[in-house]
Design an enzyme around this catalytic site. Sequence first.
Site, PDB file in Angstrom:
ATOM      1  N   LYS A  55      42.869  50.948  42.693  1.00 57.17           N
ATOM      2  CA  LYS A  55      41.655  52.250  42.146  1.00 57.17           C
ATOM      3  C   LYS A  55      41.861  52.956  41.749  1.00 57.17           C
ATOM      4  CE  LYS A  55      36.610  51.662  43.652  1.00 57.17           C
ATOM      5  NZ  LYS A  55      35.909  50.684  44.745  1.00 57.17           N
ATOM      6  N   GLU A  66      24.460  43.402  54.322  1.00 56.90           N
ATOM      7  CA  GLU A  66      22.564  43.773  54.208  1.00 56.90           C
ATOM      8  C   GLU A  66      21.881  42.963  55.531  1.00 56.90           C
ATOM      9  OE1 GLU A  66      24.316  43.762  51.656  1.00 56.90           O
ATOM     10  OE2 GLU A  66      24.467  45.836  51.492  1.00 56.90           O
ATOM     11  N   ARG A  83      17.912  41.881  50.165  1.00 56.00           N
ATOM     12  CA  ARG A  83      18.680  41.177  50.839  1.00 56.00           C
ATOM     13  C   ARG A  83      18.627  40.080  51.887  1.00 56.00           C
ATOM     14  NH1 ARG A  83      24.434  40.613  48.132  1.00 56.00           N
ATOM     15  NH2 ARG A  83      24.075  40.546  45.851  1.00 56.00           N
TER      16      ARG A  83
HETATM   17  C1  LIG Z   1      24.142  43.674  48.363  1.00 59.41           C
HETATM   18  C2  LIG Z   1      25.505  45.281  47.695  1.00 59.41           C
HETATM   19  N1  LIG Z   1      24.899  45.871  48.828  1.00 59.41           N
HETATM   20  C3  LIG Z   1      25.677  47.203  47.933  1.00 59.41           C
HETATM   21  C4  LIG Z   1      26.311  47.600  46.915  1.00 59.41           C
HETATM   22  C5  LIG Z   1      26.695  49.071  46.331  1.00 59.41           C
HETATM   23  N2  LIG Z   1      28.143  48.877  45.910  1.00 59.41           N
HETATM   24  C6  LIG Z   1      28.433  48.849  44.774  1.00 59.41           C
HETATM   25  S1  LIG Z   1      30.328  48.374  44.066  1.00 59.41           S
HETATM   26  C7  LIG Z   1      30.350  48.943  45.467  1.00 59.41           C
HETATM   27  C8  LIG Z   1      31.634  48.493  46.081  1.00 59.41           C
HETATM   28  C9  LIG Z   1      32.576  47.262  45.909  1.00 59.41           C
HETATM   29  O1  LIG Z   1      33.654  46.664  46.209  1.00 59.41           O
HETATM   30  P1  LIG Z   1      34.800  46.167  45.234  1.00 59.41           P
HETATM   31  O2  LIG Z   1      33.873  44.521  45.334  1.00 59.41           O
HETATM   32  O3  LIG Z   1      36.216  45.972  46.198  1.00 59.41           O
HETATM   33  O4  LIG Z   1      34.885  46.516  44.111  1.00 59.41           O
HETATM   34  P2  LIG Z   1      36.637  48.137  43.780  1.00 59.41           P
HETATM   35  O5  LIG Z   1      34.749  49.166  43.709  1.00 59.41           O
HETATM   36  O6  LIG Z   1      36.742  47.793  44.845  1.00 59.41           O
HETATM   37  O7  LIG Z   1      36.362  47.346  42.375  1.00 59.41           O
HETATM   38  C10 LIG Z   1      29.276  48.745  46.729  1.00 59.41           C
HETATM   39  C11 LIG Z   1      29.735  48.719  47.653  1.00 59.41           C
HETATM   40  C12 LIG Z   1      25.740  46.590  46.654  1.00 59.41           C
HETATM   41  N3  LIG Z   1      26.323  46.544  44.627  1.00 59.41           N
HETATM   42  N4  LIG Z   1      25.679  45.622  46.443  1.00 59.41           N
END
Ligand SMILES: Cc1ncc(C[n+]2csc(CCOP(=O)(O)OP(=O)(O)O)c2C)c(N)n1
Length: 635
Positions: free
Chosen positions: A287, A373, A401
């Site tokens: 990342k 959630e 959710r």
């Molecule tokens: C239902 C939900 N909860 C929380 C989030 C907030 N959120 C946005 S990106 C993220 C992390 C995603 O991680 P990953 O899928 O590994 O993608 P990366 O950013 O590491 O590439 C979170 C928790 C969201 N978008 N949707």
Amino acid sequence: MIKYPILETIDGPSDLKKLSYGQLTQLAQEIREKIVDTISGIGGHFAPNLGVVELTIALHYIFNSPQDKIIWDTGHQSYPHKLLTGRRDQLQTVKQYGGISGFPRRYESPHDVFAAGHASTSLSVALGLAKARDARGGTEHVIGVIGDGALTGGISYEALNNIGQYKTNLIVILNDNAFSIARNVGAMTKYLAELRSRPRVRRAEKEIRDFMKGLPFLGTSLQKAADTIEQGLTYLTAPDKMGVLFEEFGFRYIGPIDGHDLKEVMAHLTLAKEMQGPVLLQMVTVKGKGYEPAEQDACTFHGVTPFDIPTGKMQKSSGAPPSYTGVFGDTLVKLAKKDDRIVAITAAMPDGTGLVKFSQEFPDRYYDVGIAEEHAVIFAAGLAVGGMKPVVAIYSTFLQRAFDQIVHDVCLQNLPVVFCLDRAGLVGEDGGAFHGNFDLSYLSVIPNMAIMAPKDENELRHMLFTALSSEKGPVAVRYPRGSGCGVPMDEEMKVLPWGKGEVLREGKGLVFAAVGKMVIHALKAAEILKSQGHEVGVVNARFIKPLDEALLLSLADRYSTIITIEENAVHGGFGSAVLQLYNDRGLLRKVNVQNLGIPDRFIEHGAPAKLLAECGLDPETIAAKARLHIPLAVA
Ligand SMILES: Cc1ncc(C[n+]2csc(CCOP(=O)(O)OP(=O)(O)O)c2C)c(N)n1
């Protein structure tokens, strides 16, 4: 000099396919530079995008979008995809009012197959598209790209389970960077790390060797890559597949693959393209790849405000009042010191919800459950039955959710779970998927639920204290994104009178009854009207549920027009409840009730002040709307 000579020639994936391998690697470099140059100036999602540059190039090179369907989970990593699909010159408008979205949007491009924002949806979408293709007799490829963070979300497992049942052709790319926003958590995350560290298993299978030799796109340079891949091929088949969870789910598993080695990524995608049934590729990525400060601190650089490129220092608004998030976090720590039954739960957002301090002070009373959630809410219900005082800190939009869990597992049993909903109202640049403008509506229909909204950060502290002291049953406190109002903070926290609002200003003829941040806008609107010679009343509702019926009924005696104001959908929230009360009491013939709130349409992205003005919730528009009713009111 042209800064991005190759990127400038790419107006769509077909241009990409004309490039040599050397040019493709140069393109990767240019895409990174373009993202660093642009996002350091305007802010936006950052580290996730730098991590998928090679993957995005390879996807658009090997597959044929938009005929082949590429689905980005969550969608915050779609900037390289946007750059390669005709939106290069619009990146500088990303997330800004009138500009392109920071997430895939179907209205923006045929390459944006499915809108995203909330995590963990891509696998279900991919299966839907694949089954639709099968029904039509189509031949296109369907590829879902999901992060290891999004894979912590329960929907992903529902989809995996279902994909394993149907066994149709579908490719899942697991973009595994070990980070959610914060470092990823959970047993699955540990398992992925174990898979990553497994020695590569070479299966000298004739089938694969023959296949690799015949890769159609391999020129001499890539032919060399194929040799390398063949040597390190990690195509697991029985008996090695034993213990590879994805194989048990009915997938062919390929991995781990170095997601920044373009040759390796391209060759493995080609392999996956030729395989039958569901295939999962585990791509190991970094990342923030290519920008040192982001590689070092992927969490801070997940999403950024403008920053200085050489140092990575982000602009901070100096002298801004403390944020609601910060005040919530500090207050919870203070309260938890006095009551060891208080526990805190986040769904993968320790920083965003202000729980980092709590996690440091009380590591044993802090739970990060991942992007889960629904589970967070039932888990809290279990903790409450077990005698704890759970505080569930989830953004308003993501708590959507867990509606059924709030109804069925918390409210039905009247359990004392405290919900702290950050980012309530319009959140700004993230746009449509993230505005917290439904919570007052979806929570207020549930029996037993109490709902409060503070007018400022000082009141937030009292509300949190009130919620944790009440033990009456479930309580939600919702507050906005960003800085508070800079009001003085009371030394002592006090329990607010349950279900009571407060009169802030008396007037004649017309009164504003406002909720949360809108109370301040109502006060400002009242000042504007005063300067025009009209003295209007202002009431801070404090409670959306239970409604302060006594106060509202007394307003009907004293005023002829009541304007409710809330940063929530105009339907189903506070204003609707007030209307219903007056209707039930036969007062609508006597009182003119007007409801101001967010109109019944999705609001896109832009600076919060702009969006509020678009919705008519800025003080000036509120005053102007009130002005229309004043002659009537005073008469
Ligand atoms: C239902 C939900 N909860 C929380 C989030 C907030 N959120 C946005 S990106 C993220 C992390 C995603 O991680 P990953 O899928 O590994 O993608 P990366 O950013 O590491 O590439 C979170 C928790 C969201 N978008 N949707």
